[in-house]
Design a protein around this motif. Structure first.
Motif, PDB file in Angstrom:
ATOM      1  N   GLN A  37       0.834  -1.200   0.000  1.00  0.00           N
ATOM      2  CA  GLN A  37       0.000   0.000   0.000  1.00  0.00           C
ATOM      3  C   GLN A  37       0.872   1.256   0.000  1.00  0.00           C
ATOM      4  N   TYR A  38       1.952   1.217   0.775  1.00  0.00           N
ATOM      5  CA  TYR A  38       2.859   2.358   0.844  1.00  0.00           C
ATOM      6  C   TYR A  38       3.518   2.619  -0.512  1.00  0.00           C
ATOM      7  N   GLY A  39       3.705   1.547  -1.274  1.00  0.00           N
ATOM      8  CA  GLY A  39       4.383   1.679  -2.560  1.00  0.00           C
ATOM      9  C   GLY A  39       3.468   2.043  -3.716  1.00  0.00           C
ATOM     10  N   ASN A  40       2.168   2.230  -3.448  1.00  0.00           N
ATOM     11  CA  ASN A  40       1.243   2.583  -4.530  1.00  0.00           C
ATOM     12  C   ASN A  40       1.676   3.862  -5.234  1.00  0.00           C
ATOM     13  N   GLU A  93      -5.111  10.400  -6.252  1.00  0.00           N
ATOM     14  CA  GLU A  93      -5.582   9.114  -6.765  1.00  0.00           C
ATOM     15  C   GLU A  93      -4.386   8.253  -7.190  1.00  0.00           C
ATOM     16  N   GLU A  94      -4.657   6.961  -7.388  1.00  0.00           N
ATOM     17  CA  GLU A  94      -3.608   6.036  -7.786  1.00  0.00           C
ATOM     18  C   GLU A  94      -3.390   6.086  -9.289  1.00  0.00           C
ATOM     19  N   SER A  95      -2.187   5.691  -9.694  1.00  0.00           N
ATOM     20  CA  SER A  95      -1.848   5.618 -11.111  1.00  0.00           C
ATOM     21  C   SER A  95      -1.504   4.177 -11.458  1.00  0.00           C
ATOM     22  N   LYS A 127       4.145   7.121  -3.912  1.00  0.00           N
ATOM     23  CA  LYS A 127       5.196   7.414  -4.884  1.00  0.00           C
ATOM     24  C   LYS A 127       4.640   8.328  -5.984  1.00  0.00           C
ATOM     25  N   LYS A 128       5.473   9.249  -6.435  1.00  0.00           N
ATOM     26  CA  LYS A 128       5.015  10.230  -7.427  1.00  0.00           C
ATOM     27  C   LYS A 128       4.535   9.559  -8.714  1.00  0.00           C
ATOM     28  N   ALA A 129       3.452  10.092  -9.260  1.00  0.00           N
ATOM     29  CA  ALA A 129       2.862   9.574 -10.490  1.00  0.00           C
ATOM     30  C   ALA A 129       3.255  10.440 -11.689  1.00  0.00           C
ATOM     31  N   VAL A 130       3.117   9.864 -12.887  1.00  0.00           N
ATOM     32  CA  VAL A 130       3.366  10.625 -14.117  1.00  0.00           C
ATOM     33  C   VAL A 130       2.149  11.509 -14.394  1.00  0.00           C
ATOM     34  N   PHE A 174       6.687  14.398 -12.703  1.00  0.00           N
ATOM     35  CA  PHE A 174       6.264  13.498 -11.630  1.00  0.00           C
ATOM     36  C   PHE A 174       5.770  14.301 -10.434  1.00  0.00           C
ATOM     37  N   LYS A 175       4.578  13.923  -9.933  1.00  0.00           N
ATOM     38  CA  LYS A 175       4.040  14.577  -8.738  1.00  0.00           C
ATOM     39  C   LYS A 175       3.251  13.577  -7.901  1.00  0.00           C
ATOM     40  N   ARG A 176       3.162  13.823  -6.602  1.00  0.00           N
ATOM     41  CA  ARG A 176       2.289  13.019  -5.754  1.00  0.00           C
ATOM     42  C   ARG A 176       0.852  13.443  -6.003  1.00  0.00           C
TER      43      ARG A 176
END
Length: 352
Positions: free
Chosen positions: A265-268, A300-302, A273-276, A295-297
């Protein structure tokens, strides 16, 4: 992984049958996993006639019938029974009458004793080898002897028995090296002074290194001067050791490569972790360029790993993507480039 603690009775009972029964009750109530007895049936098999203990130790010994009673009583208290055999007669007794106990142990003083090892291989369950103060060659001799005779369930019990043991002589790091060298289970037999303020911590330290087996001297009368009292702890101390071992093992974990649910869950990508995301607006029909992305936090999930963002470069955008919006494969046209058959066969088809 859970702690496995063996309550060592040694000769603290001083030959008092009822006192030893009291020790069994206490160890079962804590509760520990197993109880360890020192069995000696023929003092002349262990000591020279002129040895200072040759006569004196006889008053600490029990008969075969008494051991039958004590072992049965331990089973009733749900304790695994470990018999540290100080003479060949004791191993023979176990092989004849108590082959169902958890383990027999050979003390470091008998580690390379041929006759003891030869009798030990007849025992069907685990064999524990006390390796304190022993060289690697001595350990290897005993291990090889057992393995060559079909014994696979072997536990090495590490612990320098100085009664009490000085910190500088413990060397817990040796356990890691010995485990790697012999590829066998290994436990820690602690002999820290009973009145040492760090006794509980030192006893449990092996668990912080992933070693879940501890052998610890127990006495119902903490601090009272009896045989083997120097390193023996009472009920309260043993409970504290058990709790601390369980804590250390919980922190240590088990399979080092397996991620826990919380780690996953922490690694989502996104919330943690920052998403594209789009660095600026990208219009429908445009092809994504490197300068379009950053890249930004995000809240929602990516679905795109950071390392795979270059797979987006050059793909045509299907919808308008606004600044800071997550960019993923649902918003682009992914063209599957069909490979020529000849490229896969090295041109063999064309040569036919």
């Amino acid at each position: 992984m859970e702690s496995y603690i063996i309550g060592e009775t040694a000769y603290n009972h001083e030959g008092d049958f009822e006192y030893l029964k009291r020790m069994i009750v206490d160890i079962g109530e804590i509760p520990l996993n197993a109880i360890k007895f020192h069995l000696l049936l023929e003092s002349s098999s262990c000591f020279q006639k002129k040895h200072p203990l040759a006569e004196g130790i006889k008053k600490w010994m029990f008969s075969r019938e008494q051991w039958d009673d004590l072992i049965q009583f331990s089973h009733e208290k749900k304790l695994g029974v470990i018999a540290l055999c100080d003479d060949i007669e004791s191993i023979q007794f176990i092989n004849e009458s108590h082959r169902d106990i958890k383990a027999i142990e050979l003390h470091a003083t008998s580690l390379n004793e041929y006759y003891m090892l030869r009798e030990a291989i007849k025992f069907p369950n685990q064999i524990i080898l006390g390796i304190g103060g022993s060289t690697l060659d001595e350990i290897a001799y005993a291990v090889d002897f057992l393995k060559e005779n079909g014994k696979k369930d072997i536990l090495l019990m590490y612990g320098f028995q100085a009664y009490p043991t000085d910190y500088k002589d413990i060397h817990l790091s040796k356990m890691l090296k010995i485990k790697d060298l012999f590829n066998l289970a290994i436990g820690y037999a602690d002999h820290t002074a009973y009145d040492d303020e760090n006794n509980v911590d030192i006893s449990a330290l092996g668990a912080a290194m992933g070693f879940h087996i501890l052998e610890k001297h127990y006495t119902p009368e903490f601090g009272v001067k009896r045989v083997d009292y120097h390193t023996a702890v009472g009920k309260e101390e043993m409970i504290r050791i058990k709790k601390k071992m369980d804590l250390y093992l919980n922190v240590f974990g088990g399979d080092l490569l397996r991620m826990s649910d919380r780690e996953i869950q922490y690694g989502n990508i996104g919330p943690m972790k920052k998403a594209v995301v789009a660095k600026k607006d990208i219009h429908k029909g445009e092809k994504i360029r490197l300068e379009h992305l950053c890249f930004k936090r995000t809240e929602e999930e990516s679905t795109i790993y950071q390392r795979d963002f270059t797979d987006l470069i050059g793909l045509e955008v299907l919808v308008d993507i606004h600044e800071d919006e997550i960019v993923d494969f649902t918003k682009v046209q992914y063209r599957f480039n069909k490979a020529r058959y000849s490229e896969l066969t090295g041109g063999l088809e064309e040569k036919k």
